[in-house]
Scaffold this active site. Structure first.
Site, PDB file in Angstrom:
ATOM      1  N   ARG A 107      36.705  55.016  -7.708  1.00  8.38           N
ATOM      2  CA  ARG A 107      35.847  53.985  -7.109  1.00  8.38           C
ATOM      3  C   ARG A 107      35.194  54.502  -5.835  1.00  8.38           C
ATOM      4  NH1 ARG A 107      38.893  48.528  -6.543  1.00  8.38           N
ATOM      5  NH2 ARG A 107      36.917  47.984  -5.550  1.00  8.38           N
TER       6      ARG A 107
ATOM      7  N   HIS B 177      39.644  41.825   2.158  1.00  9.30           N
ATOM      8  CA  HIS B 177      40.450  42.555   1.174  1.00  9.30           C
ATOM      9  C   HIS B 177      40.640  44.025   1.544  1.00  9.30           C
ATOM     10  CE1 HIS B 177      39.402  39.273  -2.033  1.00  9.30           C
ATOM     11  NE2 HIS B 177      40.281  38.870  -1.137  1.00  9.30           N
TER      12      HIS B 177
ATOM     13  N   SER C  73      32.168  35.177  -7.387  1.00  4.08           N
ATOM     14  CA  SER C  73      32.501  34.217  -8.444  1.00  4.08           C
ATOM     15  C   SER C  73      33.335  33.065  -7.896  1.00  4.08           C
ATOM     16  CB  SER C  73      33.268  34.920  -9.573  1.00  4.08           C
ATOM     17  OG  SER C  73      34.447  35.498  -9.046  1.00  4.08           O
TER      18      SER C  73
HETATM   19  P1  OAD Z   1      33.230  38.936  -9.137  1.00  9.21           P
HETATM   20  O1  OAD Z   1      32.964  40.100 -10.017  1.00  9.21           O
HETATM   21  O2  OAD Z   1      34.334  38.028  -9.520  1.00  9.21           O
HETATM   22  O3  OAD Z   1      31.909  38.057  -9.006  1.00  9.21           O
HETATM   23  C1  OAD Z   1      30.658  38.653  -8.718  1.00  9.21           C
HETATM   24  C2  OAD Z   1      29.619  37.550  -8.644  1.00  9.21           C
HETATM   25  O4  OAD Z   1      28.401  38.124  -8.211  1.00  9.21           O
HETATM   26  C3  OAD Z   1      29.332  36.854  -9.979  1.00  9.21           C
HETATM   27  O5  OAD Z   1      29.385  35.449  -9.796  1.00  9.21           O
HETATM   28  C4  OAD Z   1      27.895  37.283 -10.306  1.00  9.21           C
HETATM   29  O6  OAD Z   1      27.154  36.260 -10.939  1.00  9.21           O
HETATM   30  C5  OAD Z   1      27.338  37.557  -8.938  1.00  9.21           C
HETATM   31  N1  OAD Z   1      26.217  38.520  -8.857  1.00  9.21           N
HETATM   32  C6  OAD Z   1      25.977  39.615  -9.620  1.00  9.21           C
HETATM   33  N2  OAD Z   1      24.889  40.273  -9.203  1.00  9.21           N
HETATM   34  C7  OAD Z   1      24.431  39.583  -8.122  1.00  9.21           C
HETATM   35  C8  OAD Z   1      23.346  39.756  -7.214  1.00  9.21           C
HETATM   36  N3  OAD Z   1      22.504  40.804  -7.316  1.00  9.21           N
HETATM   37  N4  OAD Z   1      23.178  38.855  -6.240  1.00  9.21           N
HETATM   38  C9  OAD Z   1      24.026  37.791  -6.105  1.00  9.21           C
HETATM   39  N5  OAD Z   1      25.067  37.580  -6.929  1.00  9.21           N
HETATM   40  C10 OAD Z   1      25.275  38.457  -7.916  1.00  9.21           C
HETATM   41  O7  OAD Z   1      33.429  39.513  -7.659  1.00  9.21           O
HETATM   42  P2  OAD Z   1      34.088  38.803  -6.380  1.00  9.21           P
HETATM   43  O8  OAD Z   1      33.824  37.344  -6.401  1.00  9.21           O
HETATM   44  O9  OAD Z   1      33.682  39.571  -5.197  1.00  9.21           O
HETATM   45  O10 OAD Z   1      39.704  41.433  -5.084  1.00  9.21           O
HETATM   46  O11 OAD Z   1      35.621  39.051  -6.679  1.00  9.21           O
HETATM   47  C11 OAD Z   1      36.561  38.613  -5.737  1.00  9.21           C
HETATM   48  C12 OAD Z   1      37.730  39.554  -5.711  1.00  9.21           C
HETATM   49  O12 OAD Z   1      38.256  39.737  -7.024  1.00  9.21           O
HETATM   50  C13 OAD Z   1      37.385  40.971  -5.267  1.00  9.21           C
HETATM   51  O13 OAD Z   1      37.327  41.109  -3.871  1.00  9.21           O
HETATM   52  C14 OAD Z   1      38.521  41.758  -5.851  1.00  9.21           C
HETATM   53  C15 OAD Z   1      38.567  41.146  -7.223  1.00  9.21           C
HETATM   54  O14 OAD Z   1      39.783  41.221  -7.879  1.00  9.21           O
HETATM   55  C16 OAD Z   1      40.594  42.377  -4.834  1.00  9.21           C
HETATM   56  O15 OAD Z   1      40.502  43.512  -5.252  1.00  9.21           O
HETATM   57  C17 OAD Z   1      41.739  41.880  -4.000  1.00  9.21           C
END
Ligand code: OAD
Length: 256
Positions: A79, A127, A199
């Site tokens: 990564r 995180h 998300s």
């Molecule tokens: P997710 O992969 O769960 O969600 C990513 C979000 O970004 C989705 O809702 C997409 O629709 C949206 N998305 C994609 N491209 C985009 C763009 N160009 N502009 C705006 N939105 C966009 O990622 P996180 O919510 O960050 O934790 O996940 C939360 C945590 O889960 C992470 O920090 C990680 C993971 O497990 C740890 O590793 C502790």
């Protein structure tokens, strides 16, 4: 001031711009979607998300590290190699620009990639940071790397010889208390909370917009797709963060 309601794709609503400009206090909560335009995979998106290709329980838990430290170590170095090739995108630059020019703009991220910081923002990184590694035994030793570490196994801690590990938060672990406190304070302090590219499924980060809504704050979700927050957010911007956030800076007429 009555917050504006509804959804938009482009063209930030003038009532919302007035609210941001008048208050000048904003909190920005970001997730993996903000780094998507830099080529960093998100976690949960169909086809491309990391958690559709890898099992988090094999790679992102203390138990996984105990069972197979080499596999976990190498996955984080992979990564790192993706992130090392990436550059901050317009969303990261816009967040830094908001922070430079608004009266008080606090940035909270779930991302561990360091791209907000490379764009010049100061962030509460809930995180952790993939570029930092620390003693697994918590003897106090930690260090920051600038490139992937190609050793196949976690190296020994220089201070106590326990294995080093990525300084990120794994499933089942607590967030750093001081960082979480700063994030809660930021959200409580802000008139407007922008939630971009997440998300909203991982707590406690996902609770921050809920806390803002409970205090009557304006919560703006910036995400092309629906999330659990979409139903309750004050306003939804149905656009990519790398388009929407630069457009916000322009609409607010912020200097570069
Ligand atoms: P997710 O992969 O769960 O969600 C990513 C979000 O970004 C989705 O809702 C997409 O629709 C949206 N998305 C994609 N491209 C985009 C763009 N160009 N502009 C705006 N939105 C966009 O990622 P996180 O919510 O960050 O934790 O996940 C939360 C945590 O889960 C992470 O920090 C990680 C993971 O497990 C740890 O590793 C502790």
């Amino acid at each position: 001031m009555t917050p504006p309601a509804g959804s938009f794709e482009t063209g930030w609503p003038s009532a919302l711009l007035d609210e941001i400009a008048a208050a000048g206090t904003v909190a920005v909560l970001t997730g993996a979607g903000v780094s998507a335009a830099s080529g960093i995979p998100t976690f949960r998106e169909a086809q491309t998300g990391l958690w559709t290709r890898f099992r988090p329980e094999d790679l992102a838990t203390p138990e996984a590290f105990a069972a197979n430290p080499a596999r976990v170590w190498q996955w984080y170095q992979w990564r790192r190699s993706l992130i090392a090739r990436a550059e901050p995108n317009g969303a990261h630059r816009a967040v830094a620009r908001l922070q430079r020019h608004l009266i008080d703009c606090r940035v909270i991220t779930q991302n561990v990639d360091g791209l907000h910081e490379r764009a010049g923002a100061r962030v509460s990184a809930l995180h952790g940071n993939i570029w930092r590694q620390r003693c697994q035994r918590r003897c106090g030793f930690s260090e920051t790397a600038t490139e992937p570490d190609d050793r196949p196994e976690p190296p020994p801690c220089p201070a106590c010889a326990a294995p080093m590990r990525p300084d990120v938060v794994w499933f089942g672990e607590s967030l750093p208390a001081d960082v979480l406190k700063a994030a809660v304070t930021a959200v409580e302090h802000a008139e407007v909370v922008l939630v971009a590219g997440t998300s909203g499924l991982v707590y406690p980060a996902a609770a921050l917009p809920e806390q803002a809504l409970a205090r009557g704050r304006t919560v703006v979700e910036i995400n092309p797709d629906d999330t659990p927050l979409s139903a309750v957010a004050t306003v939804r911007c149905r656009n990519a963060a790398d388009a929407a956030l630069p457009a916000l800076c322009e609409a607010l007429a912020l200097p570069d």
